[in-house]
Write an enzyme that holds these catalytic residues in place. Structure first.
Site, mmCIF file in Angstrom:
data_model
loop_
_atom_site.group_PDB
_atom_site.id
_atom_site.type_symbol
_atom_site.label_atom_id
_atom_site.label_comp_id
_atom_site.label_asym_id
_atom_site.label_seq_id
_atom_site.Cartn_x
_atom_site.Cartn_y
_atom_site.Cartn_z
ATOM 1 C CB SER A 126 -53.695 -19.650 -81.144
ATOM 2 O OG SER A 126 -53.620 -20.420 -79.977
ATOM 3 C CD GLU A 128 -53.046 -24.562 -77.286
ATOM 4 O OE1 GLU A 128 -52.571 -25.645 -77.664
ATOM 5 O OE2 GLU A 128 -53.245 -24.303 -76.093
ATOM 6 C CE1 TYR A 150 -57.760 -22.978 -82.657
ATOM 7 C CE2 TYR A 150 -55.879 -23.196 -81.195
ATOM 8 C CZ TYR A 150 -56.885 -22.428 -81.739
ATOM 9 O OH TYR A 150 -57.013 -21.108 -81.371
HETATM 10 P P1 NDP Z 1 -65.106 -19.040 -80.033
HETATM 11 O O1 NDP Z 1 -64.938 -20.509 -80.131
HETATM 12 O O2 NDP Z 1 -65.898 -18.490 -78.902
HETATM 13 O O3 NDP Z 1 -65.712 -18.478 -81.412
HETATM 14 C C1 NDP Z 1 -65.372 -19.020 -82.645
HETATM 15 C C2 NDP Z 1 -66.327 -18.486 -83.690
HETATM 16 O O4 NDP Z 1 -66.017 -19.073 -84.971
HETATM 17 C C3 NDP Z 1 -67.799 -18.795 -83.423
HETATM 18 O O5 NDP Z 1 -68.556 -17.655 -83.733
HETATM 19 C C4 NDP Z 1 -68.076 -19.916 -84.422
HETATM 20 O O6 NDP Z 1 -69.425 -19.992 -84.805
HETATM 21 C C5 NDP Z 1 -67.243 -19.462 -85.587
HETATM 22 N N1 NDP Z 1 -67.048 -20.505 -86.616
HETATM 23 C C6 NDP Z 1 -66.638 -21.766 -86.435
HETATM 24 N N2 NDP Z 1 -66.581 -22.411 -87.615
HETATM 25 C C7 NDP Z 1 -66.992 -21.531 -88.571
HETATM 26 C C8 NDP Z 1 -67.157 -21.575 -89.969
HETATM 27 N N3 NDP Z 1 -66.903 -22.675 -90.693
HETATM 28 N N4 NDP Z 1 -67.575 -20.460 -90.629
HETATM 29 C C9 NDP Z 1 -67.835 -19.341 -89.953
HETATM 30 N N5 NDP Z 1 -67.726 -19.231 -88.617
HETATM 31 C C10 NDP Z 1 -67.289 -20.309 -87.925
HETATM 32 O O7 NDP Z 1 -63.622 -18.407 -80.010
HETATM 33 P P2 NDP Z 1 -63.096 -17.082 -79.274
HETATM 34 O O8 NDP Z 1 -64.061 -15.995 -79.488
HETATM 35 O O9 NDP Z 1 -62.651 -17.445 -77.892
HETATM 36 O O10 NDP Z 1 -61.756 -16.813 -80.083
HETATM 37 C C11 NDP Z 1 -61.765 -16.000 -81.254
HETATM 38 C C12 NDP Z 1 -60.623 -16.429 -82.157
HETATM 39 O O11 NDP Z 1 -59.379 -16.281 -81.453
HETATM 40 C C13 NDP Z 1 -60.670 -17.893 -82.598
HETATM 41 O O12 NDP Z 1 -60.172 -17.961 -83.915
HETATM 42 C C14 NDP Z 1 -59.710 -18.590 -81.645
HETATM 43 O O13 NDP Z 1 -59.179 -19.754 -82.228
HETATM 44 C C15 NDP Z 1 -58.666 -17.504 -81.453
HETATM 45 N N6 NDP Z 1 -57.949 -17.566 -80.195
HETATM 46 C C16 NDP Z 1 -58.654 -17.545 -79.033
HETATM 47 C C17 NDP Z 1 -57.993 -17.592 -77.831
HETATM 48 C C18 NDP Z 1 -58.753 -17.553 -76.546
HETATM 49 O O14 NDP Z 1 -58.135 -17.791 -75.497
HETATM 50 N N7 NDP Z 1 -60.038 -17.257 -76.542
HETATM 51 C C19 NDP Z 1 -56.518 -17.659 -77.754
HETATM 52 C C20 NDP Z 1 -55.873 -17.575 -79.057
HETATM 53 C C21 NDP Z 1 -56.575 -17.545 -80.216
HETATM 54 P P3 NDP Z 1 -70.492 -21.009 -84.095
HETATM 55 O O15 NDP Z 1 -71.065 -20.203 -82.962
HETATM 56 O O16 NDP Z 1 -71.451 -21.280 -85.183
HETATM 57 O O17 NDP Z 1 -69.720 -22.207 -83.653
HETATM 58 P P1 GDP Z 2 -56.386 -24.513 -74.801
HETATM 59 O O1 GDP Z 2 -55.157 -23.981 -74.146
HETATM 60 O O2 GDP Z 2 -56.815 -23.707 -75.996
HETATM 61 O O3 GDP Z 2 -56.329 -25.956 -75.110
HETATM 62 O O4 GDP Z 2 -57.568 -24.240 -73.732
HETATM 63 P P2 GDP Z 2 -58.444 -25.237 -72.832
HETATM 64 O O5 GDP Z 2 -59.128 -24.391 -71.825
HETATM 65 O O6 GDP Z 2 -59.295 -26.123 -73.681
HETATM 66 O O7 GDP Z 2 -57.358 -26.167 -72.124
HETATM 67 C C1 GDP Z 2 -56.350 -25.632 -71.284
HETATM 68 C C2 GDP Z 2 -55.637 -26.771 -70.574
HETATM 69 O O8 GDP Z 2 -56.531 -27.393 -69.652
HETATM 70 C C3 GDP Z 2 -55.122 -27.892 -71.490
HETATM 71 O O9 GDP Z 2 -53.814 -28.215 -71.098
HETATM 72 C C4 GDP Z 2 -56.044 -29.066 -71.189
HETATM 73 O O10 GDP Z 2 -55.442 -30.353 -71.354
HETATM 74 C C5 GDP Z 2 -56.336 -28.804 -69.727
HETATM 75 N N1 GDP Z 2 -57.560 -29.492 -69.267
HETATM 76 C C6 GDP Z 2 -57.638 -30.369 -68.242
HETATM 77 N N2 GDP Z 2 -58.886 -30.846 -68.122
HETATM 78 C C7 GDP Z 2 -59.620 -30.251 -69.089
HETATM 79 C C8 GDP Z 2 -61.001 -30.341 -69.460
HETATM 80 O O11 GDP Z 2 -61.788 -31.079 -68.892
HETATM 81 N N3 GDP Z 2 -61.397 -29.551 -70.505
HETATM 82 C C9 GDP Z 2 -60.526 -28.725 -71.155
HETATM 83 N N4 GDP Z 2 -60.995 -27.962 -72.165
HETATM 84 N N5 GDP Z 2 -59.224 -28.641 -70.843
HETATM 85 C C10 GDP Z 2 -58.781 -29.395 -69.821
#
Ligand code: NDP
Ligand code: GDP
Length: 339
Positions: A126, A128, A150
């Site tokens: 990520s 992040e 995270y």
């Molecule tokens: P989501 O939050 O939509 O999906 C995360 C998945 O992980 C869900 O299916 C969740 O299941 C599962 N999960 C959580 N805890 C466990 C566990 N203990 N065992 C097995 N499965 C688990 O994330 P995204 O699809 O958006 O992202 C995919 C990956 O990419 C993640 O690792 C995220 O951190 C990373 N990422 C995403 C970005 C983005 O902008 N989307 C940017 C950079 C990295 P459940 O439905 O049960 O909660």
């Molecule tokens: P992140 O980049 O993985 O933390 O994605 P998020 O969508 O959760 O947050 C993106 C940015 O939006 C961060 O800087 C947050 O602090 C800002 N933010 C401001 N208000 C909110 C809120 O109500 N919810 C979330 N999720 N983010 C917020």
């Protein structure tokens, strides 16, 4: 012979987009998730693919479940998406975040290390991890400065993925993904919270909503574009780390400005700082307020990635721009909440 891909975190946003992409490429897709009472597969239903996937329970915190899956199937490619992926929750649940997001990745790698035929492995790293950024824009060579449990957990999984590549010659690649969004993004993330809440205000379901820091900037791309890059990362000869980004960033306020264009009523900003409000123009009704409770103990203020390595090595570039992304998300949510 069909290739077999295993996607951990199949119930999440990227799981759905990648499964849809791989099925079109004629892969056999095994999707794993932890067991849940709320198992409605809504994201897979969006693509009408819920009957085309082999589902298995696999909690990343249980190594025996991981061993069982890997000994039951001959797998060619693993995409590790499962994670506690919400930054804000990682401050309230740092231990479970580390167990799943950091050690969960290591558990899979340990199982793979002990297999005779080892699959290729993709880790969802990520942006992040760059945190309070030390360089603009961020590349694969930029030093990391993570700002949340995270991001620190993702940094562990990023480096352990690299270590297993170098120490054991396992084909492991990481995509350092900048934020990617879609109509399937979880509503706890800021983009989807905005499109969903604005749509609910238009339909009369809610009167207003609250956000935290709206000045933070993110490099937002479309999830559908990014999963193609992830797949490409496992098709090249040499495993490596790749930044997936658009190279442009916008503030949360910019996102709201773009989104509010699709409402059927006009809005206007009032005040500044913590007193910032978005109001309806015709009757001055507040529809958005700032609430300190949505601020994070430590914030990532700015992210912007340089994707030239992915462009050059993987021939990947994002197809969807910021305006198109906001439009897609707003139109889907407005449709969902129309009466
Ligand atoms: P989501 O939050 O939509 O999906 C995360 C998945 O992980 C869900 O299916 C969740 O299941 C599962 N999960 C959580 N805890 C466990 C566990 N203990 N065992 C097995 N499965 C688990 O994330 P995204 O699809 O958006 O992202 C995919 C990956 O990419 C993640 O690792 C995220 O951190 C990373 N990422 C995403 C970005 C983005 O902008 N989307 C940017 C950079 C990295 P459940 O439905 O049960 O909660
Ligand atoms: P992140 O980049 O993985 O933390 O994605 P998020 O969508 O959760 O947050 C993106 C940015 O939006 C961060 O800087 C947050 O602090 C800002 N933010 C401001 N208000 C909110 C809120 O109500 N919810 C979330 N999720 N983010 C917020």
């Amino acid at each position: 012979m069909k290739k077999t891909a295993l996607i951990t975190g199949i119930s999440g946003q990227d799981g759905a987009y990648l499964a849809n992409f791989l099925l079109k490429k004629n892969y056999r897709v095994i999707g794993t998730d932890r067991r849940s009472a709320r198992d409605d597969k809504w994201r897979l239903k969006y693509f009408n693919i819920e009957n085309k996937i082999i589902f298995e329970d696999m909690d990343l915190n249980e190594i025996t479940q991981i061993q069982r899956i890997f000994s039951s199937y001959r797998i060619d490619e693993v995409y590790n998406f499962a994670a506690q992926s919400f930054v804000k929750s990682s401050f309230s649940n740092p231990l479970t975040t580390a167990d799943t997001t950091a050690i969960g990745c290591l558990r899979i790698l340990e199982v793979i290390r002990n297999l005779k035929k080892r699959p290729k492995f993709y880790q969802a790293s990520s942006s992040e991890m760059f945190g309070e950024v030390l360089e603009i824009p961020q590349t694969e060579k930029t030093a990391f400065n993570p700002q949340s449990p995270y991001a620190i957990s993702k940094l562990f999984s990023h480096f352990i993925t690299k270590n297993y590549r170098e120490a054991y010659n396992i084909y492991t690649s990481s995509g350092i993904c900048f934020n990617h969004e879609s109509p399937l993004r979880g509503e706890e993330f800021v983009t989807r919270k905005i499109t969903s809440c604005l749509s609910k205000i238009q339909s009369g379901e809610i009167s207003h909503f609250e956000l935290g820091n709206i000045n933070a900037k993110r490099d937002w791309g479309f999830a559908g574009d990014y999963v193609e890059g992830m797949w490409k990362a496992l098709q090249v000869k040499k495993p490596d780390d790749f930044v997936f980004s658009t190279g442009r960033n916008h503030s949360i306020k910019n996102f709201i400005d773009e989104a509010r264009k699709y409402l059927n009523f006009e809005t206007k900003w009032h005040g500044s700082g913590l007193s910032t409000q978005l109001r309806r123009k015709n009757n001055n009704q507040i529809i958005l307020k700032i609430n300190k409770k949505f601020f994070r103990p430590t914030e990532v203020n700015l992210l912007i990635g340089k994707n030239s390595k992915a462009k050059k090595v993987l021939k990947w570039s994002p197809k969807t721009n910021f305006k198109e992304l906001v439009k897609m998300m707003m139109l889907e949510d407005l449709k969902k909440h129309s009466r």
